[in-house]
Design an enzyme around this catalytic site. Structure first.
Site, PDB file in Angstrom:
ATOM      1  N   LYS A  29      43.825  97.124  43.570  1.00 22.65           N
ATOM      2  CA  LYS A  29      45.277  97.235  43.736  1.00 22.65           C
ATOM      3  C   LYS A  29      46.079  98.108  43.155  1.00 22.65           C
ATOM      4  O   LYS A  29      45.829  98.343  42.199  1.00 22.65           O
ATOM      5  CB  LYS A  29      45.785  95.717  43.842  1.00 22.65           C
ATOM      6  CG  LYS A  29      47.344  95.305  44.457  1.00 22.65           C
ATOM      7  CD  LYS A  29      47.752  93.893  43.809  1.00 22.65           C
ATOM      8  CE  LYS A  29      48.860  93.479  44.691  1.00 22.65           C
ATOM      9  NZ  LYS A  29      49.210  91.985  44.105  1.00 22.65           N
ATOM     10  N   SER A 104      51.042  89.333  48.303  1.00 17.00           N
ATOM     11  CA  SER A 104      50.923  91.110  48.424  1.00 17.00           C
ATOM     12  C   SER A 104      49.792  91.742  48.210  1.00 17.00           C
ATOM     13  O   SER A 104      49.734  93.105  48.483  1.00 17.00           O
ATOM     14  CB  SER A 104      51.876  91.227  47.181  1.00 17.00           C
ATOM     15  OG  SER A 104      51.304  91.053  45.846  1.00 17.00           O
ATOM     16  N   SER A 128      49.321  85.882  45.822  1.00 22.63           N
ATOM     17  CA  SER A 128      49.141  87.208  46.145  1.00 22.63           C
ATOM     18  C   SER A 128      47.697  87.660  46.512  1.00 22.63           C
ATOM     19  O   SER A 128      47.412  88.572  47.176  1.00 22.63           O
ATOM     20  CB  SER A 128      49.941  88.092  45.314  1.00 22.63           C
ATOM     21  OG  SER A 128      51.262  88.225  45.777  1.00 22.63           O
TER      22      SER A 128
END
Lengths: 432, 95
Positions: A29, A104, A128
Site C-alpha cells: 500500500k 482504503s 481498511s
C-alpha cells in the site's frame, strides 16, 4: 479485463534470495515507506515524494525473500471506504468493474484478487484491510494493536491503525502476518507476542467444539442478501462441529460516531506536518508563484499548499477533527468518544468470555457501484459499522470470503481476543 | 441517528476551523462543508448517551536509555524539500 488501476507506482524491489516469501510478489500500500521508491499516500500532497528509508515491514518483506512489485492505490491518506478518493483515480473491483473494490486498501485487495500480485500489505484504521478484502473476495487480517510495527507507515490515526496482510487464502495471509509481526525498537507501541509466531500453522480448519458468538447488533442492520450468505456460512461452521451463541453488544451502536471523532481528531494533528516545507507540495507550486517570498507569511503559505495538496475528503476530516478538539467542544466530542471506546472494549471482553470468537458480516452491504457513495460522506461512514468497533477495542479480526450474493463477494468477519490471531485464523480456515 | 435536534453549522464557523487548521477553502467548499458537517455533528452528538465507564488502562513503562544510532544524513533529510538554502529547509516568512 479492464485496467483496474490497482497500482500508483509499478516498480520492482527485489528481496533476499531465500526466505519464506522467495518467489512471491507482494503489492505494498502506498502509505508504507519504500526507500528510493515513490510513496504518495494517494495524495497530490506527496506526489513525487521518495522516502529515504524503508518501513520496518518492508525490511521484513525483503529479508523474507519477497519481491515487491508495486505501490498499491488507496484512498487519500487512508480516508475512504471505496478507493475513490485517490488523487490517482479510482481502482476497479475485479469481481465487477462497475463497482468499487472497497477501501482504503483497495489497490492491495484488487491486485491480489486479480492475480496481479501473490500477496499484499494494506493498513487498517477502521476496516481498511477487511473492507476491500470482503468486496474483492480475498482474505484480510487486521492484527491486534501493537503486533506489527508502524515505523514507516504514514500516520492517519495512530492509536487505531495496524498494517495487515491480504492474500487469496487464510494460510497465506497468516504466513504473511508471521513475516511482518514482531517487536520493533523503532515503534514503542509494539509488543513481543508476535515474535517467532506461526499463525499459518493454525489454518487447520478445525472448529470442532469452538464457540462462535454472533453480536445481534452487527447482523440486524445489514442488507438481507448479505445476511443470507452470512447465515449459510454459519450453518456450514455448525455442521463442522462449531457451536453458536447470540451475544448482545449495545455499545457498538456508538462505534461509528466514536471512531470518526477519534480518527478525525488524530488526523487533524498527524496531517499538520504537511506544510510543503520539508517534503510535499509547497506554496510556490500550489499557488503558481514565482518565488516563496510572494506566497505570504507562513500561515498563508501553508494554507495555500494544503488547499491545493489535499483532496475534499481529507480536508473534511481535518476540519471536523480540528472542530472536535477545539475549545468548548473537546469534552463534548473527544472525551465522550474516549468513554465510548472504553465501553466498547468492555463489551468485547464480556462477549469473548462467552465465545471463542465473534462473527458478523464484514461489510453490512454489497460492493457499492462506482460513484455511489461519494455524494454523501455520512452514508459512506456508516458502511464501516461492523469494522470500526474492532479498531476501537485494539483486537484482531479477519475477513474471509463467505460466498457470493448476486455474483458479488460477501465477506465474513471473525473477531478474536487480544493476541488471539491463531483462533481467528483457525475459524476462518474452516470456511475455505 | 438524531431526531431534528441538529446543531446548525454556519459558514463562518467552517472558515474559523479552516483557519485554525491552515487550510484555505473556496466559497463553494465552505457552503458544502457547512451543510455536511451538520449531519456528521448530529451523529457525534449521540455520544451524549454513552454511560460513564470505569477503566484501568494497561500502561507499561517503555522508557529506555538513549542509544546513538545512525540517522539520515543532512543531504537525505533535505532531498524531498522544494526549497533549501545552505543545507537548511527554506520556509515562508514568519510575518
Amino acid at each position: 479485463m479492464a485496467e483496474l488501476n490497482a497500482y500508483i507506482t509499478e516498480q520492482r524491489i527485489e528481496g533476499a534470495d531465500d526466505g519464506p516469501l522467495a518467489g512471491k510478489t507482494v503489492a505494498v500500500k502506498d502509505n508504507i515507506s519504500t526507500e528510493g521508491v515513490e510513496t504518495t499516500c494517494g495524495s497530490k500532497m506527496l506526489d513525487g515524494y521518495v522516502p529515504p528509508y524503508d518501513a520496518t515491514v518492508v525490511e521484513r518483506l525483503k529479508e523474507a525473500g519477497a519481491t515487491i512489485n508495486g505501490k498499491a492505490n488507496m484512498d487519500e491518506f487512508g480516508m475512504g471506504t471505496t478507493t475513490e478518493t485517490s488523487h490517482f483515480g479510482a481502482t476497479l473491483n475485479p469481481a465487477d468493474t462497475n463497482r468499487v473494490p472497497g477501501g482504503s486498501s483497495g489497490g492491495s485487495a484488487a491486485a491480489v484478487a486479480a492475480g496481479e500480485a501473490d500477496l499484499a500489505l494494506g493498513s487498517d484504521t477502521g476496516g481498511s484491510v477487511r473492507a476491500p478484502a470482503a468486496f474483492c473476495g480475498v482474505v484480510g487480517i487486521k492484527p491486534t494493536y501493537g503486533l506489527v510495527s508502524r515505523y514507516g507507515l504514514v500516520a492517519y490515526a495512530n492509536s487505531l491503525e495496524q498494517i495487515g496482510p491480504i492474500a487469496p487464502t487464510v494460510e497465506e495471509a497468516a504466513g504473511l502476518l508471521d513475516v511482518i509481526a514482531g517487536s520493533d525498537d523503532r515503534d514503542a507501541t509494539t509488543v513481543e507476542e508476535g515474535d517467532d509466531s506461526n499463525y499459518a500453522a493454525a489454518a487447520d480448519g478445525d472448529v470442532e467444539g469452538m464457540t462462535i458468538g454472533i453480536p445481534t447488533e452487527l447482523v440486524e442492520g445489514a442488507d438481507e442478501r448479505v445476511v443470507e450468505t452470512f447465515r449459510d456460512a454459519i450453518d456450514d461452521l455448525e455442521a463442522q462441529g462449531a457451536e453458536t451463541v447470540e451475544v448482545s453488544m449495545p455499545s457498538v451502536e456508538k462505534a461509528v460516531a466514536a471512531y470518526y471523532v477519534i480518527a478525525m481528531s488524530e488526523a487533524s494533528s498527524n496531517l499538520a506536518r504537511f506544510d510543503g516545507t520539508r517534503y510535499g507540495l509547497n506554496a510556490v507550486e500550489a499557488g503558481d508563484y514565482d518565488d516563496l517570498s510572494e506566497a505570504g507569511n507562513w500561515n498563508e503559505a501553508f494554507a495555500t499548499a494544503r488547499e491545493e495538496g489535499f483532496g475534499e475528503e481529507v480536508k473534511r476530516r481535518i476540519l471536523l477533527g480540528t472542530f472536535a478538539l477545539s475549545a468548548g467542544y473537546h469534552d463534548k466530542y473527544y472525551a465522550k468518544a474516549q468513554d465510548a471506546r472504553e465501553w466498547i472494549k468492555q463489551d468485547f471482553d464480556e462477549s469473548l468470555q462467552e465465545a471463542d470468537v465473534l462473527a458478523s458480516p464484514t461489510m453490512p452491504v454489497p460492493p457499492f457501484e462506482l460513484g455511489e457513495g461519494l455524494e454523501d460522506p455520512r452514508t459512506m461512514y456508516l458502511a464501516d459499522a461492523n469494522t470500526v468497533p474492532v479498531n476501537l477495542a485494539d483486537l484482531p479480526a479477519i475477513s474471509v470470503p463467505a460466498g457470493e450474493s448476486d455474483g458479488l463477494p460477501v465477506g465474513l468477519q471473525f473477531v478474536g481476543p487480544k493476541y488471539g490471531e491463531e483462533t481467528i485464523v483457525r475459524a476462518a480456515s474452516a470456511l475455505e | 441517528m438524531s431526531d431534528g435536534d441538529e446543531p446548525a453549522v454556519t459558514g463562518e464557523e467552517v472558515r474559523k476551523v479552516a483557519d485554525l487548521a491552515r487550510v484555505d477553502l473556496t466559497d463553494e467548499e465552505v457552503e458544502q462543508f457547512a451543510e455536511q458537517f451538520e449531519d456528521v455533528l448530529a451523529d457525534f452528538e449521540t455520544l451524549d448517551e454513552v454511560p460513564e465507564v470505569e477503566s484501568e488502562p494497561e500502561l507499561v513503562n517503555v522508557m529506555r536509555a538513549d542509544e546513538v544510532e545512525e540517522g539520515l544524513s543532512q543531504a537525505e533529510a533535505l532531498e524531498n524539500a522544494s526549497e533549501t538554502e545552505d543545507g537548511y529547509f527554506k520556509g515562508p516568512r514568519v510575518s
